[in-house]
Design a protein around this motif. Structure first.
Motif, PDB file in Angstrom:
ATOM      1  N   ALA A 302       0.834  -1.212   0.000  1.00 20.66           N
ATOM      2  CA  ALA A 302       0.000   0.000   0.000  1.00 20.66           C
ATOM      3  C   ALA A 302       0.865   1.258   0.000  1.00 20.66           C
ATOM      4  O   ALA A 302       0.595   2.213  -0.736  1.00 20.66           O
ATOM      5  N   ILE A 303       1.935   1.267   0.810  1.00 22.60           N
ATOM      6  CA  ILE A 303       2.771   2.464   0.861  1.00 22.60           C
ATOM      7  C   ILE A 303       3.545   2.644  -0.444  1.00 22.60           C
ATOM      8  O   ILE A 303       3.812   3.780  -0.877  1.00 22.60           O
ATOM      9  N   MET A 304       3.883   1.538  -1.120  1.00 20.24           N
ATOM     10  CA  MET A 304       4.528   1.642  -2.429  1.00 20.24           C
ATOM     11  C   MET A 304       3.559   2.195  -3.475  1.00 20.24           C
ATOM     12  O   MET A 304       3.973   2.886  -4.412  1.00 20.24           O
ATOM     13  N   LEU A 305       2.272   1.906  -3.326  1.00 19.83           N
ATOM     14  CA  LEU A 305       1.280   2.488  -4.231  1.00 19.83           C
ATOM     15  C   LEU A 305       1.261   4.004  -4.083  1.00 19.83           C
ATOM     16  O   LEU A 305       1.277   4.745  -5.077  1.00 19.83           O
ATOM     17  N   PHE A 306       1.241   4.483  -2.834  1.00 21.48           N
ATOM     18  CA  PHE A 306       1.255   5.932  -2.594  1.00 21.48           C
ATOM     19  C   PHE A 306       2.566   6.555  -3.055  1.00 21.48           C
ATOM     20  O   PHE A 306       2.595   7.708  -3.490  1.00 21.48           O
ATOM     21  N   HIS A 307       3.669   5.800  -2.959  1.00 16.86           N
ATOM     22  CA  HIS A 307       4.967   6.292  -3.431  1.00 16.86           C
ATOM     23  C   HIS A 307       4.980   6.399  -4.959  1.00 16.86           C
ATOM     24  O   HIS A 307       5.342   7.444  -5.519  1.00 16.86           O
ATOM     25  N   SER A 308       4.588   5.339  -5.636  1.00 20.19           N
ATOM     26  CA  SER A 308       4.655   5.312  -7.103  1.00 20.19           C
ATOM     27  C   SER A 308       3.690   6.301  -7.734  1.00 20.19           C
ATOM     28  O   SER A 308       3.940   6.798  -8.841  1.00 20.19           O
ATOM     29  N   LEU A 309       2.598   6.589  -7.041  1.00 19.39           N
ATOM     30  CA  LEU A 309       1.620   7.547  -7.557  1.00 19.39           C
ATOM     31  C   LEU A 309       2.255   8.909  -7.823  1.00 19.39           C
ATOM     32  O   LEU A 309       1.897   9.602  -8.781  1.00 19.39           O
ATOM     33  N   MET A 345      -2.516  -7.524  -3.630  1.00 15.36           N
ATOM     34  CA  MET A 345      -2.137  -7.790  -5.016  1.00 15.36           C
ATOM     35  C   MET A 345      -2.397  -6.576  -5.905  1.00 15.36           C
ATOM     36  O   MET A 345      -1.557  -6.206  -6.736  1.00 15.36           O
ATOM     37  N   LEU A 346      -3.543  -5.941  -5.737  1.00 18.39           N
ATOM     38  CA  LEU A 346      -3.866  -4.757  -6.543  1.00 18.39           C
ATOM     39  C   LEU A 346      -2.860  -3.639  -6.280  1.00 18.39           C
ATOM     40  O   LEU A 346      -2.392  -2.972  -7.211  1.00 18.39           O
ATOM     41  N   CYS A 347      -2.540  -3.416  -4.995  1.00 16.75           N
ATOM     42  CA  CYS A 347      -1.613  -2.338  -4.640  1.00 16.75           C
ATOM     43  C   CYS A 347      -0.245  -2.547  -5.274  1.00 16.75           C
ATOM     44  O   CYS A 347       0.329  -1.629  -5.866  1.00 16.75           O
ATOM     45  N   VAL A 348       0.311  -3.769  -5.174  1.00 15.98           N
ATOM     46  CA  VAL A 348       1.666  -3.986  -5.666  1.00 15.98           C
ATOM     47  C   VAL A 348       1.712  -3.968  -7.189  1.00 15.98           C
ATOM     48  O   VAL A 348       2.665  -3.442  -7.792  1.00 15.98           O
ATOM     49  N   VAL A 349       0.666  -4.503  -7.838  1.00 10.78           N
ATOM     50  CA  VAL A 349       0.655  -4.508  -9.307  1.00 10.78           C
ATOM     51  C   VAL A 349       0.545  -3.083  -9.850  1.00 10.78           C
ATOM     52  O   VAL A 349       1.314  -2.663 -10.723  1.00 10.78           O
ATOM     53  N   VAL A 350      -0.410  -2.323  -9.311  1.00  6.65           N
ATOM     54  CA  VAL A 350      -0.589  -0.938  -9.768  1.00  6.65           C
ATOM     55  C   VAL A 350       0.644  -0.112  -9.427  1.00  6.65           C
ATOM     56  O   VAL A 350       1.092   0.722 -10.231  1.00  6.65           O
ATOM     57  N   ALA A 351       1.215  -0.324  -8.230  1.00  4.41           N
ATOM     58  CA  ALA A 351       2.408   0.423  -7.819  1.00  4.41           C
ATOM     59  C   ALA A 351       3.562   0.175  -8.779  1.00  4.41           C
ATOM     60  O   ALA A 351       4.247   1.117  -9.212  1.00  4.41           O
ATOM     61  N   PHE A 352       3.807  -1.094  -9.119  1.00  2.00           N
ATOM     62  CA  PHE A 352       4.932  -1.403  -9.999  1.00  2.00           C
ATOM     63  C   PHE A 352       4.704  -0.848 -11.398  1.00  2.00           C
ATOM     64  O   PHE A 352       5.647  -0.339 -12.031  1.00  2.00           O
ATOM     65  N   LEU A 353       3.462  -0.928 -11.909  1.00  3.48           N
ATOM     66  CA  LEU A 353       3.177  -0.388 -13.244  1.00  3.48           C
ATOM     67  C   LEU A 353       3.379   1.126 -13.280  1.00  3.48           C
ATOM     68  O   LEU A 353       3.953   1.661 -14.228  1.00  3.48           O
ATOM     69  N   LEU A 354       2.898   1.812 -12.238  1.00  4.83           N
ATOM     70  CA  LEU A 354       3.095   3.256 -12.170  1.00  4.83           C
ATOM     71  C   LEU A 354       4.588   3.599 -12.098  1.00  4.83           C
ATOM     72  O   LEU A 354       5.062   4.524 -12.767  1.00  4.83           O
ATOM     73  N   PHE A 355       5.311   2.861 -11.279  1.00  2.00           N
ATOM     74  CA  PHE A 355       6.745   3.107 -11.124  1.00  2.00           C
ATOM     75  C   PHE A 355       7.492   2.823 -12.424  1.00  2.00           C
ATOM     76  O   PHE A 355       8.298   3.637 -12.888  1.00  2.00           O
ATOM     77  N   ASN A 357       6.464   2.683 -15.543  1.00  2.00           N
ATOM     78  CA  ASN A 357       6.112   3.517 -16.706  1.00  2.00           C
ATOM     79  C   ASN A 357       6.422   4.995 -16.519  1.00  2.00           C
ATOM     80  O   ASN A 357       6.439   5.747 -17.502  1.00  2.00           O
ATOM     81  N   ASN A 358       6.662   5.426 -15.258  1.00  2.00           N
ATOM     82  CA  ASN A 358       6.807   6.863 -15.028  1.00  2.00           C
ATOM     83  C   ASN A 358       8.115   7.272 -14.367  1.00  2.00           C
ATOM     84  O   ASN A 358       8.370   8.468 -14.231  1.00  2.00           O
ATOM     85  N   TYR A 359       8.944   6.305 -13.960  1.00  2.00           N
ATOM     86  CA  TYR A 359      10.161   6.660 -13.228  1.00  2.00           C
ATOM     87  C   TYR A 359      11.058   7.592 -14.032  1.00  2.00           C
ATOM     88  O   TYR A 359      11.549   8.601 -13.526  1.00  2.00           O
ATOM     89  N   TYR A 360      11.281   7.299 -15.284  1.00  2.84           N
ATOM     90  CA  TYR A 360      12.163   8.125 -16.107  1.00  2.84           C
ATOM     91  C   TYR A 360      11.442   9.298 -16.763  1.00  2.84           C
ATOM     92  O   TYR A 360      12.075  10.126 -17.420  1.00  2.84           O
ATOM     93  N   LYS A 361      10.126   9.364 -16.590  1.00  2.00           N
ATOM     94  CA  LYS A 361       9.363  10.474 -17.163  1.00  2.00           C
ATOM     95  C   LYS A 361       9.120  11.589 -16.154  1.00  2.00           C
ATOM     96  O   LYS A 361       8.671  12.670 -16.526  1.00  2.00           O
ATOM     97  N   SER A 362       9.353  11.302 -14.879  1.00  2.00           N
ATOM     98  CA  SER A 362       8.984  12.265 -13.833  1.00  2.00           C
ATOM     99  C   SER A 362      10.075  13.306 -13.665  1.00  2.00           C
ATOM    100  O   SER A 362      11.181  13.033 -13.218  1.00  2.00           O
ATOM    101  N   PHE A 363       9.748  14.515 -14.034  1.00  2.00           N
ATOM    102  CA  PHE A 363      10.625  15.664 -13.803  1.00  2.00           C
ATOM    103  C   PHE A 363       9.780  16.710 -13.098  1.00  2.00           C
ATOM    104  O   PHE A 363       9.370  17.696 -13.674  1.00  2.00           O
ATOM    105  N   ALA A 364       9.508  16.416 -11.805  1.00  2.00           N
ATOM    106  CA  ALA A 364       8.571  17.245 -11.050  1.00  2.00           C
ATOM    107  C   ALA A 364       9.145  18.629 -10.808  1.00  2.00           C
ATOM    108  O   ALA A 364      10.339  18.809 -10.634  1.00  2.00           O
ATOM    109  N   VAL A 365       8.259  19.600 -10.799  1.00  2.00           N
ATOM    110  CA  VAL A 365       8.614  20.974 -10.439  1.00  2.00           C
ATOM    111  C   VAL A 365       8.248  21.157  -8.982  1.00  2.00           C
ATOM    112  O   VAL A 365       7.101  21.038  -8.598  1.00  2.00           O
TER     113      VAL A 365
END
Length: 371
Positions: A302-309, A345-355, A357-365
């Motif tokens: 669950a905490i990884m889901l909030f992190h990857s979001l 299962m939902l949390c870890v799957v969604v968390a990993f997909l978000l992470f 697909n977006n890790y190298y795209k995130s350039f937060a301001v």
């Protein structure tokens, strides 16, 4: 005589304190009011307040949280006074007599303590209604004590010129220890964010106590344990947000290191395993090993889901809190239907997909108050 001084201090310290800690206040609001279904909100807070008023141990814990809050305020005031553009305060404040300085700082501390004073006032009202007069008087005296002590502390600060920073005791002690890439944020927390981490831990303990008090008649139900763990995770979203701020501020070079996304994802799990260690130990002391392990895995997923979001939505605290609240309600109802494994299962799957697909795209301001 002191009104101009009060106005200046109010603009510099009170307005600045609330701006700089807007995320923390949104997080606390979410924990106190957003993490409980609306139809249970009044009974939840009434139960919580009565627990404070009737349990000396819990009241001491609450006083500890309030003390940590004011220590955080002292840290902010000291940091602002040390800033070069605020050095003039050391000379202008001394132009006022001691009485004016004290009254001005007392007003500032009252304004900074206002969230605690409001909640404490409501608790006092509940205490008077239920004839808990002694505890109500103790709360009043303690809040006055904190305000006066803070005013005196700030006066002392303004009569002591700032000195250069020294390497913290924590870093001096651990300077020879190995520091793998994933552990850098852990070192940052225990070096720079000790007070915030302690506050979150105390809030986490209060939330656990409140959840089990609210569901006392079914406290052995696994769903209650799942709700408590979910509340623990939500209580740590400020740490999650702080990790992303730290990563974007100091670890942007990490995207160029030869780590694949799976190993990075695993590293973040280890970070939160350390951050949640006190709660995990509590789980294994309260529940059987199988259920405790299931709840631990659920908490980490669950905490990884909030992190990857955050890689998807960016570092905007108010938007993040809206997502946290929405996800909390969804996961809450999945747990209520006795489907903790499905939620995990939902949390870890969604968390990993978000992470992934977006890790190298995130350039937060970063917001101004986080720079």
């Amino acid at each position: 005589m002191g009104r101009p001084l009060t106005n200046v201090l109010n603009k510099i310290f009170v307005h600045g304190f609330y701006r700089a800690h807007a995320g923390m206040f949104i997080f606390i609001f979410l924990v106190l009011f957003g993490a409980v279904p609306g139809d249970m909100l009044l009974s939840y807070h009434k139960t919580l307040m009565l627990a404070f008023l009737t349990s000396p141990l819990l009241l001491v814990a609450v006083f500890g949280v309030w003390l940590l809050y004011i220590v955080k305020a002292w840290h902010y005031v000291a940091g602002q006074l040390a800033a070069p553009h605020h050095q003039f305060l050391f000379y202008s404040i001394s132009a006022y007599d001691k009485r004016s300085q004290f009254l001005s700082w007392l007003t500032i501390q009252f304004n900074i303590l206002l969230p605690i004073i409001v909640y404490g006032g409501l608790t006092i009202g509940v205490g008077v209604m239920h004839h808990c007069y002694l505890a109500s008087v103790v709360i009043i005296v303690y809040l006055l004590f904190l305000s006066v002590l803070s005013a005196l502390f700030c006066i002392r600060l303004t009569h002591t010129l700032p000195e250069g920073k020294q390497l913290s005791l924590f870093l001096r002690f651990g300077k020879s220890m190995p520091k793998p890439y994933f552990s850098l944020f852990i070192w940052h927390i225990f070096n720079q964010k000790k007070v915030a981490y302690t506050v979150i831990k105390v809030i986490s303990w209060v939330v656990i106590t409140a959840v089990f008090a609210l569901f006392d008649d079914v406290k052995h139900d696994a769903r209650v344990a799942g709700i408590a763990v979910l509340a623990i995770v939500v209580a740590h979203v400020a740490i999650v947000f702080e990790e992303r701020v730290f990563e974007e501020t100091f670890l942007r070079f990490g995207r160029n290191l030869p780590y694949n996304r799976a190993s990075l994802f695993g590293g973040f799990i280890l970070v939160y395993l350390v951050m949640l260690l006190p709660e995990i130990i509590w789980l294994y002391t309260r529940f059987d090993p199988l259920l405790a392990t299931q709840l631990t895995v659920f908490a980490l997923c669950a905490i990884m889901l909030f992190h990857s979001l955050l890689y998807r939505i960016g570092l905007t605290m108010d938007v993040y809190m809206q997502w946290v609240l929405g996800l909390f309600m969804i996961i809450f109802w999945i747990v209520m239907f006795k489907a903790i494994l499905l939620a995990t299962m939902l949390c870890v799957v969604v968390a990993f997909l978000l992470f992934y697909n977006n890790y190298y795209k995130s350039f937060a301001v970063l917001p101004e108050n986080e720079k």
